[in-house]
Design a protein around this motif. Sequence first.
Motif, PDB file in Angstrom:
ATOM      1  N   LEU A  12     -18.143  14.788 -36.117  1.00 24.21           N
ATOM      2  CA  LEU A  12     -17.886  13.433 -35.634  1.00 24.21           C
ATOM      3  C   LEU A  12     -17.855  12.448 -36.803  1.00 24.21           C
ATOM      4  CD1 LEU A  12     -17.427  11.412 -33.358  1.00 24.21           C
ATOM      5  CD2 LEU A  12     -19.920  11.273 -33.093  1.00 24.21           C
ATOM      6  N   THR A  13     -18.769  12.603 -37.754  1.00 22.47           N
ATOM      7  CA  THR A  13     -18.768  11.733 -38.931  1.00 22.47           C
ATOM      8  C   THR A  13     -17.468  11.885 -39.703  1.00 22.47           C
ATOM      9  OG1 THR A  13     -21.175  11.738 -39.109  1.00 22.47           O
ATOM     10  CG2 THR A  13     -19.946  11.228 -41.121  1.00 22.47           C
ATOM     11  N   ALA A  14     -17.023  13.098 -39.913  1.00 21.38           N
ATOM     12  CA  ALA A  14     -15.759  13.337 -40.624  1.00 21.38           C
ATOM     13  C   ALA A  14     -14.601  12.671 -39.892  1.00 21.38           C
ATOM     14  CB  ALA A  14     -15.514  14.838 -40.770  1.00 21.38           C
ATOM     15  N   TYR A  15     -14.548  12.830 -38.584  1.00 17.75           N
ATOM     16  CA  TYR A  15     -13.492  12.213 -37.780  1.00 17.75           C
ATOM     17  C   TYR A  15     -13.507  10.693 -37.951  1.00 17.75           C
ATOM     18  CZ  TYR A  15     -10.972  10.562 -33.681  1.00 17.75           C
ATOM     19  OH  TYR A  15     -10.104   9.909 -32.847  1.00 17.75           O
ATOM     20  N   ARG A  16     -14.667  10.085 -37.867  1.00 18.53           N
ATOM     21  CA  ARG A  16     -14.788   8.625 -37.977  1.00 18.53           C
ATOM     22  C   ARG A  16     -14.429   8.122 -39.379  1.00 18.53           C
ATOM     23  NH1 ARG A  16     -14.205   7.061 -32.961  1.00 18.53           N
ATOM     24  NH2 ARG A  16     -15.942   7.624 -31.628  1.00 18.53           N
ATOM     25  N   ILE A  17     -14.758   8.882 -40.399  1.00 19.84           N
ATOM     26  CA  ILE A  17     -14.405   8.491 -41.766  1.00 19.84           C
ATOM     27  C   ILE A  17     -12.887   8.465 -41.913  1.00 19.84           C
ATOM     28  CG2 ILE A  17     -14.493   9.178 -44.204  1.00 19.84           C
ATOM     29  CD1 ILE A  17     -17.127   7.956 -42.993  1.00 19.84           C
ATOM     30  N   VAL A  18     -12.225   9.520 -41.466  1.00 23.74           N
ATOM     31  CA  VAL A  18     -10.763   9.564 -41.551  1.00 23.74           C
ATOM     32  C   VAL A  18     -10.149   8.463 -40.700  1.00 23.74           C
ATOM     33  CG1 VAL A  18      -8.712  10.958 -41.041  1.00 23.74           C
ATOM     34  CG2 VAL A  18     -10.694  12.017 -42.153  1.00 23.74           C
ATOM     35  N   GLN A  19     -10.700   8.240 -39.512  1.00 19.88           N
ATOM     36  CA  GLN A  19     -10.190   7.190 -38.624  1.00 19.88           C
ATOM     37  C   GLN A  19     -10.291   5.811 -39.279  1.00 19.88           C
ATOM     38  OE1 GLN A  19     -12.587   6.341 -35.110  1.00 19.88           O
ATOM     39  NE2 GLN A  19     -10.706   6.127 -33.901  1.00 19.88           N
ATOM     40  N   GLU A  20     -11.429   5.491 -39.851  1.00 12.88           N
ATOM     41  CA  GLU A  20     -11.624   4.180 -40.472  1.00 12.88           C
ATOM     42  C   GLU A  20     -10.775   4.028 -41.723  1.00 12.88           C
ATOM     43  OE1 GLU A  20     -12.591   0.371 -41.003  1.00 12.88           O
ATOM     44  OE2 GLU A  20     -13.209   1.538 -39.258  1.00 12.88           O
ATOM     45  N   ALA A  21     -10.701   5.073 -42.533  1.00 13.92           N
ATOM     46  CA  ALA A  21      -9.901   4.999 -43.757  1.00 13.92           C
ATOM     47  C   ALA A  21      -8.423   4.804 -43.438  1.00 13.92           C
ATOM     48  CB  ALA A  21     -10.103   6.253 -44.603  1.00 13.92           C
ATOM     49  N   THR A  22      -7.921   5.483 -42.417  1.00 13.46           N
ATOM     50  CA  THR A  22      -6.506   5.303 -42.062  1.00 13.46           C
ATOM     51  C   THR A  22      -6.280   3.946 -41.392  1.00 13.46           C
ATOM     52  OG1 THR A  22      -6.807   6.599 -40.041  1.00 13.46           O
ATOM     53  CG2 THR A  22      -5.943   7.753 -41.964  1.00 13.46           C
TER      54      THR A  22
END
Length: 103
Positions: free
Chosen positions: A7-17
């Motif tokens: 979930l953390t990985a998903y949120r990092i990619v989501q916020e960065a994009t």
Amino acid sequence: MPESLGLTAYRIVQEATTNFLKHAGTTATARVDITYRADGIDITVTDDGVGALSRPDGRGSGLAGMRERVAAMGGKLDAGPAPAVATRCGLSCRCRVDLGRAG
């Protein structure tokens, strides 16, 4: 991989994009690299956008929020100017979390 790390990985990619879409400019491109290791995960998001020339909108807490998420997993997030490409400088966001420290 623990569900919390996924979930953390998903949120990092989501916020960065999301940051890329808001700030990089209409002709910029982005790249997301995710490397799963036996002992953790590495995420790198880079773009060739306007970088430091972008004006923050004052409404978000994107980088601070990403740092907090990664720190909660025992990892580290680095963000800053990407290597210059022609006349653009872009942004690079790198995250590393080791499974031995992830909660």
